[in-house]
Design a protein around this motif. Structure first.
Motif, PDB file in Angstrom:
ATOM      1  N   CYS A   9      -2.235   2.128  -4.077  1.00 13.17           N
ATOM      2  CA  CYS A   9      -1.276   1.237  -4.076  1.00 13.17           C
ATOM      3  C   CYS A   9       0.173   1.906  -4.039  1.00 13.17           C
ATOM      4  CB  CYS A   9      -1.560   0.295  -5.384  1.00 13.17           C
ATOM      5  SG  CYS A   9      -2.796  -0.568  -5.287  1.00 13.17           S
ATOM      6  N   ALA A  10       1.172   1.030  -3.625  1.00 13.12           N
ATOM      7  CA  ALA A  10       2.334   1.303  -3.967  1.00 13.12           C
ATOM      8  C   ALA A  10       2.888   1.337  -5.423  1.00 13.12           C
ATOM      9  CB  ALA A  10       3.471   0.125  -3.182  1.00 13.12           C
ATOM     10  N   PRO A  11       3.831   2.043  -5.790  1.00 11.65           N
ATOM     11  CA  PRO A  11       4.307   2.254  -7.164  1.00 11.65           C
ATOM     12  C   PRO A  11       4.449   0.822  -8.003  1.00 11.65           C
ATOM     13  CG  PRO A  11       5.493   3.611  -5.828  1.00 11.65           C
ATOM     14  CD  PRO A  11       4.846   2.840  -5.035  1.00 11.65           C
ATOM     15  N   SER A  12       4.043   0.762  -9.349  1.00 14.09           N
ATOM     16  CA  SER A  12       4.148  -0.219 -10.018  1.00 14.09           C
ATOM     17  C   SER A  12       3.004  -1.470  -9.546  1.00 14.09           C
ATOM     18  CB  SER A  12       5.634  -0.779 -10.156  1.00 14.09           C
ATOM     19  OG  SER A  12       5.937  -1.754  -9.030  1.00 14.09           O
ATOM     20  N   LEU A  13       2.139  -1.268  -8.673  1.00 12.94           N
ATOM     21  CA  LEU A  13       1.102  -2.311  -8.420  1.00 12.94           C
ATOM     22  C   LEU A  13       0.003  -1.742  -8.840  1.00 12.94           C
ATOM     23  CD1 LEU A  13       2.243  -3.402  -4.808  1.00 12.94           C
ATOM     24  CD2 LEU A  13       2.795  -4.552  -6.676  1.00 12.94           C
ATOM     25  N   TYR A  14      -1.219  -2.666  -8.922  1.00 11.22           N
ATOM     26  CA  TYR A  14      -2.386  -2.483  -9.500  1.00 11.22           C
ATOM     27  C   TYR A  14      -3.517  -2.719  -8.431  1.00 11.22           C
ATOM     28  CZ  TYR A  14       0.101  -2.731 -14.074  1.00 11.22           C
ATOM     29  OH  TYR A  14       0.701  -2.543 -15.003  1.00 11.22           O
ATOM     30  N   ALA A  15      -4.346  -1.834  -8.347  1.00 11.71           N
ATOM     31  CA  ALA A  15      -5.649  -1.932  -7.366  1.00 11.71           C
ATOM     32  C   ALA A  15      -6.496  -2.960  -7.971  1.00 11.71           C
ATOM     33  CB  ALA A  15      -6.423  -0.609  -7.544  1.00 11.71           C
ATOM     34  N   ASN A  16      -6.732  -4.035  -7.054  1.00  6.22           N
ATOM     35  CA  ASN A  16      -7.430  -5.179  -7.347  1.00  6.22           C
ATOM     36  C   ASN A  16      -8.684  -5.067  -6.541  1.00  6.22           C
ATOM     37  OD1 ASN A  16      -8.630  -7.534  -8.022  1.00  6.22           O
ATOM     38  ND2 ASN A  16      -7.494  -8.794  -6.519  1.00  6.22           N
ATOM     39  N   THR A  17      -9.915  -4.692  -7.163  1.00  2.00           N
ATOM     40  CA  THR A  17     -10.936  -4.186  -6.520  1.00  2.00           C
ATOM     41  C   THR A  17     -12.139  -5.339  -6.930  1.00  2.00           C
ATOM     42  OG1 THR A  17     -11.825  -3.068  -8.584  1.00  2.00           O
ATOM     43  CG2 THR A  17     -10.834  -1.538  -6.719  1.00  2.00           C
ATOM     44  N   PRO A  18     -12.965  -5.693  -5.928  1.00  2.73           N
ATOM     45  CA  PRO A  18     -13.410  -4.983  -4.896  1.00  2.73           C
ATOM     46  C   PRO A  18     -12.627  -5.232  -3.563  1.00  2.73           C
ATOM     47  CG  PRO A  18     -15.124  -6.592  -5.425  1.00  2.73           C
ATOM     48  CD  PRO A  18     -13.950  -6.547  -6.248  1.00  2.73           C
ATOM     49  N   ALA A  19     -11.731  -6.106  -3.579  1.00  3.31           N
ATOM     50  CA  ALA A  19     -10.943  -6.965  -2.320  1.00  3.31           C
ATOM     51  C   ALA A  19     -10.072  -5.676  -1.852  1.00  3.31           C
ATOM     52  CB  ALA A  19     -10.240  -7.803  -2.797  1.00  3.31           C
ATOM     53  N   LEU A  20      -9.766  -4.436  -2.753  1.00  3.01           N
ATOM     54  CA  LEU A  20      -8.973  -3.465  -2.372  1.00  3.01           C
ATOM     55  C   LEU A  20      -7.597  -3.900  -1.931  1.00  3.01           C
ATOM     56  CD1 LEU A  20     -11.382  -1.002  -0.429  1.00  3.01           C
ATOM     57  CD2 LEU A  20     -10.630  -0.772  -2.737  1.00  3.01           C
ATOM     58  N   THR A  21      -6.991  -5.169  -2.689  1.00  2.00           N
ATOM     59  CA  THR A  21      -5.547  -5.222  -2.438  1.00  2.00           C
ATOM     60  C   THR A  21      -4.831  -4.800  -3.659  1.00  2.00           C
ATOM     61  OG1 THR A  21      -5.994  -7.470  -3.572  1.00  2.00           O
ATOM     62  CG2 THR A  21      -6.204  -7.511  -1.282  1.00  2.00           C
ATOM     63  N   CYS A  22      -3.471  -4.678  -3.579  1.00  2.00           N
ATOM     64  CA  CYS A  22      -2.570  -4.317  -4.423  1.00  2.00           C
ATOM     65  C   CYS A  22      -1.879  -5.400  -5.139  1.00  2.00           C
ATOM     66  CB  CYS A  22      -1.734  -3.220  -3.838  1.00  2.00           C
ATOM     67  SG  CYS A  22      -2.688  -1.527  -3.537  1.00  2.00           S
ATOM     68  N   VAL A  23      -1.746  -5.509  -6.297  1.00  2.00           N
ATOM     69  CA  VAL A  23      -0.970  -6.785  -6.893  1.00  2.00           C
ATOM     70  C   VAL A  23      -0.184  -6.452  -8.065  1.00  2.00           C
ATOM     71  CG1 VAL A  23      -2.957  -8.483  -6.377  1.00  2.00           C
ATOM     72  CG2 VAL A  23      -2.863  -7.178  -8.695  1.00  2.00           C
ATOM     73  N   THR A  24       0.832  -7.368  -8.627  1.00  2.00           N
ATOM     74  CA  THR A  24       1.636  -7.003  -9.653  1.00  2.00           C
ATOM     75  C   THR A  24       0.779  -7.494 -10.926  1.00  2.00           C
ATOM     76  OG1 THR A  24       2.324  -9.321  -9.705  1.00  2.00           O
ATOM     77  CG2 THR A  24       3.712  -7.885  -8.310  1.00  2.00           C
ATOM     78  N   GLY A  25       0.884  -6.973 -11.893  1.00  2.00           N
ATOM     79  CA  GLY A  25       0.035  -7.171 -13.251  1.00  2.00           C
ATOM     80  C   GLY A  25      -0.167  -8.456 -13.458  1.00  2.00           C
ATOM     81  N   PRO A  26       0.704  -9.604 -13.574  1.00  2.00           N
ATOM     82  CA  PRO A  26       0.423 -11.065 -13.544  1.00  2.00           C
ATOM     83  C   PRO A  26      -0.371 -11.506 -12.436  1.00  2.00           C
ATOM     84  CG  PRO A  26       2.756 -10.431 -14.101  1.00  2.00           C
ATOM     85  CD  PRO A  26       2.361  -9.277 -13.192  1.00  2.00           C
ATOM     86  N   CYS A  76       0.843  -1.313   0.266  1.00  2.00           N
ATOM     87  CA  CYS A  76      -0.022  -0.038  -0.020  1.00  2.00           C
ATOM     88  C   CYS A  76       1.027   1.364  -0.229  1.00  2.00           C
ATOM     89  CB  CYS A  76      -0.775   0.149   1.270  1.00  2.00           C
ATOM     90  SG  CYS A  76      -1.841  -1.486   1.543  1.00  2.00           S
ATOM     91  N   GLU A  77       0.480   2.187  -0.737  1.00  2.71           N
ATOM     92  CA  GLU A  77       1.132   3.622  -0.588  1.00  2.71           C
ATOM     93  C   GLU A  77       0.356   4.284   0.672  1.00  2.71           C
ATOM     94  OE1 GLU A  77       3.374   6.901  -1.780  1.00  2.71           O
ATOM     95  OE2 GLU A  77       3.329   4.915  -2.510  1.00  2.71           O
ATOM     96  N   THR A  78      -0.998   4.370   0.673  1.00  2.00           N
ATOM     97  CA  THR A  78      -1.832   4.816   1.757  1.00  2.00           C
ATOM     98  C   THR A  78      -2.842   3.804   2.101  1.00  2.00           C
ATOM     99  OG1 THR A  78      -3.366   5.908   0.072  1.00  2.00           O
ATOM    100  CG2 THR A  78      -1.684   7.175   0.842  1.00  2.00           C
ATOM    101  N   CYS A  79      -3.385   3.862   3.465  1.00  3.02           N
ATOM    102  CA  CYS A  79      -4.132   2.738   3.786  1.00  3.02           C
ATOM    103  C   CYS A  79      -5.061   3.307   5.216  1.00  3.02           C
ATOM    104  CB  CYS A  79      -3.212   1.535   4.525  1.00  3.02           C
ATOM    105  SG  CYS A  79      -2.283   2.117   5.543  1.00  3.02           S
ATOM    106  N   THR A  80      -5.858   2.262   5.484  1.00  2.00           N
ATOM    107  CA  THR A  80      -6.645   2.538   6.483  1.00  2.00           C
ATOM    108  C   THR A  80      -6.391   1.697   7.735  1.00  2.00           C
ATOM    109  OG1 THR A  80      -8.585   1.140   5.743  1.00  2.00           O
ATOM    110  CG2 THR A  80      -8.610   3.290   5.272  1.00  2.00           C
TER     111      THR A  80
END
Length: 196
Positions: free
Chosen positions: A85-102, A71-75
Motif C-alpha cells: 500500500c501507499a504510505p499511510s494506507l492499510y492493507a485490507n485483506t483478503p480483497a488486497l485493497t488499500c484503505v484509510t484507517g476509518p 498502491c505502492e506496488t502492484c500487479t
C-alpha cells in the motif's frame, strides 16, 4: 523521434531519441519520457520495455508502468491489484485493497504496527486492538462492559449495571439501586445498602 538541445548560439539542435523511446530528453535508452506501443515507460529508470517490472502494471492507454493511486506496488492497474500500500494506507485483506484507517471493514481495526486491517477478537464488532479487552462495540447478543472494554453476556454485566438493549452496553443503575433492570429508581431489583 527527436529531442532538442540548446546550443551556445541560442539555437536548437534536434537529435534523434533512442529507438525504444517515443519522446525523450536525451539520446540514451534511459532518457525516455514516453513510449510507443508495444513498449511501456518505466518511470523509475526512464526506459521503455515490452513489459513492466513486477511492482507495476502496464497502462495500455498511457503506455506507462504504474499502479492505482492507493498502491505502492502492484500487479495491475486496479485498486484490487495492490501488493503493498501507499504510505499511510492499510492493507485490507483478503480483497488486497488499500484503505484509510476509518475505512477498515467491520470486525477489523487499523493496526499501525503492520499497516493492515487486523481482525478484532471474536466477541467484538468493532475494536481498537485484537484482544478481548479492546472492544468498542460487541457482536451478536453481547454487551460492552465499558469499565474493561470487554463484551459479556447480559447476566455478566457488573453489579450496579444492567444490560441496556438500546446501545448494547452495560449501563450504570440509578444511585439508589445495588442491582437493576433499567436506569430509573423504579428499576431496582436490589436497593443500595444504605436505602434498605
Amino acid at each position: 523521434f527527436y529531442y532538442a538541445t540548446l546550443i551556445p548560439d541560442s539555437s536548437f539542435l534536434a537529435t534523434i531519441c533512442h529507438p525504444s523511446c517515443k519522446t525523450c530528453d536525451g539520446p540514451l535508452s534511459t532518457n525516455c519520457t514516453s513510449c510507443s506501443s508495444p513498449y511501456f515507460l518505466n518511470t523509475s529508470s526512464n526506459t521503455c520495455g515490452t513489459s513492466c517490472p513486477t511492482s507495476a502494471g502496464g497502462n495500455t492507454t498511457t503506455r506507462v508502468c504504474e499502479c492505482h493511486s492507493s498502491c505502492e506496488t502492484c500487479t495491475g492497474l486496479n485498486e484490487t491489484d495492490c501488493t503493498t500500500c501507499a504510505p499511510s494506507l492499510y492493507a485490507n485483506t483478503p480483497a488486497l485493497t488499500c484503505v484509510t484507517g476509518p475505512s477498515c471493514p467491520e470486525f477489523t481495526f487499523p493496526n499501525d504496527s503492520n499497516m493492515q486491517c487486523t481482525a478484532c477478537h471474536a466477541s467484538c464488532a468493532s475494536c481498537q486492538g485484537d484482544s478481548s479487552s479492546n472492544c468498542t462495540t460487541c457482536s451478536g447478543e453481547l454487551y460492552l462492559n465499558t469499565t474493561n472494554s470487554q463484551c459479556v453476556q447480559s447476566i455478566n454485566c457488573p453489579i450496579n449495571q444492567f444490560a441496556n438493549q438500546s446501545n448494547h452496553e452495560c449501563t450504570p443503575c440509578h444511585a439508589s439501586c445495588e442491582n437493576c433492570t433499567g436506569p430509573n429508581d423504579t428499576n431496582c431489583t436490589i436497593c443500595s445498602a444504605n436505602l434498605v
